[in-house]
Design an enzyme around this catalytic site. Structure first.
Site: not given
Ligand code: HXH
Length: 338
Positions: A138, A181, A216, A245, A247
């Site tokens: 990030e 990432n 996400h 990651e 979801d």
């Protein structure tokens, strides 16, 4: 054979074995409560928090590896791969890293030494046991008028904190795949900043092997089209892509309802359809995408409970609170077989 009983015995990671690894983020609680589910359906794990800077080196030269080691043994015992997360990040990094004893800021060389020493100690401990590391997490800004996110790493070291991290990581474990990432990876403005950053690293021969798309995602956003564009753009770099990651929140961002005790039928149907479309797309790009990790495994635990809306539960995974396959799971199996 094509009934739901046979599908129920199907393992997610086996269904996608010709396409990518299937991973889950874990923590000490889920390693216990979800161990059967994890062993059954996943062939890769990532520590949700236990390999972050503050977890591994809460104070200078005092390393606490217990929780990380616990996940490593779980992975080893069950023949699973491990993705490392994360070495250099602006969050979950203790204050001491950036300060002298008296609280005043340290200089560039001192911070580079602390960065190198952390990366060295952590990566060498797990050398050969972690197939990929999120080296930098990030670093790119969400703001239109800003490229890199303001942080103490950037402040004290300068823009090359990113390339230094990758160089140190490559020295520590030359066989580990090294990833940049980030989230909002499919938003065009940010996508282009990530693309340029990684491209510039490659042009300087910095050892970087992949881009991690946090993924996400929500029921409607980002659109499938934007996700496809992001995958294609990052794939142009000639690097591997990992979904790191994943979801699928059943809430859109502005939905601040906190009174739902269970997901609505509508949500579950839409989520299943969405998981189907998403994995169809990921499968299409499985020459580039070699690992897909969910940021959890089943709906009894998700970091999205209470985030970003306090008191709101979420149900983002293909397995429910009792670890039973949801409609989403059956859609995934369908896509894997198609
Ligand atoms: C990830 N950040 C991290 O990589 C992971 O280590 C962590 O366990 C969970 C998620 C995603 C993220 C990024 C920015 C962010 C929140 C989550 O900032 C926001 C703050 C408020 C509202 C929206 C975003």
């Amino acid at each position: 054979m094509n009934n739901s009983r046979s599908m129920e015995t199907m393992k997610l990671h086996e269904a996608f074995k010709d396409h990518f690894l299937i991973g889950a983020a874990t923590n000490p609680w889920t390693l216990k409560k979800q161990s059967e589910l994890l062993k059954n359906h996943f062939n890769s794990v990532t520590a949700e928090n236990e390999m972050k800077f503050v977890s591994l080196q809460p104070s200078e030269n005092e390393f606490t590896f217990d929780n990380a080691d616990l996940m490593m043994s779980f992975a080893k015992e069950n023949g699973m791969g491990v993705r490392g997360h994360t070495l250099v990040w602006h969050n979950q990094t203790p204050k001491w890293v950036f300060e002298k004893q008296d609280g005043s800021p340290i200089d560039r060389d001192a911070l580079l030494m602390r960065m190198k020493s952390h990366i060295d100690t952590v990566m060498k401990r797990y050398k050969g046991e972690i197939y990929a590391w999120d080296v930098v997490n990030e670093a790119v800004s969400d703001k239109d008028d800003e490229i890199l996110r303001p942080s103490k790493w950037l402040d004290i070291i300068g823009e090359d904190f990113i390339s230094k991290a990758f160089e140190y990581a490559h020295e520590a474990d030359p066989h580990a795949l090294l990833f940049y990432n980030d989230y909002n990876e499919s938003v065009p403005e940010k996508r282009e900043k990530i693309y340029k950053l990684v491209k510039s690293l490659k042009e300087k021969d910095i050892p970087i092997h992949g881009v991690g798309l946090q993924a996400h995602w929500k029921l409607e956003n980002p659109s499938l089209d934007l996700i496809r564009q992001a995958i294609e753009r990052y794939a142009e770099l000639g690097l591997k892509l990992h979904i790191t990651e994943l979801d699928v929140s059943v809430f859109e961002h502005e939905d601040n309802r906190t009174d739902l005790k269970e997901p609505t039928t509508d949500m579950l149907e839409r989520q299943a359809e969405r998981y189907g479309e998403l994995f169809q797309l990921l499968k299409e790009y499985s020459r580039d995408i070699t690992s897909v990790t969910f940021w959890g495994a089943a709906d009894d635990y998700t970091w999205l409970d209470n985030f970003p809306i306090r008191g709101r539960k979420n149900w983002p995974f293909p397995f429910d609170e009792h670890h039973k396959p949801k409609q989403s799971f059956y859609e995934l199996i369908k896509v894997a077989r198609s």
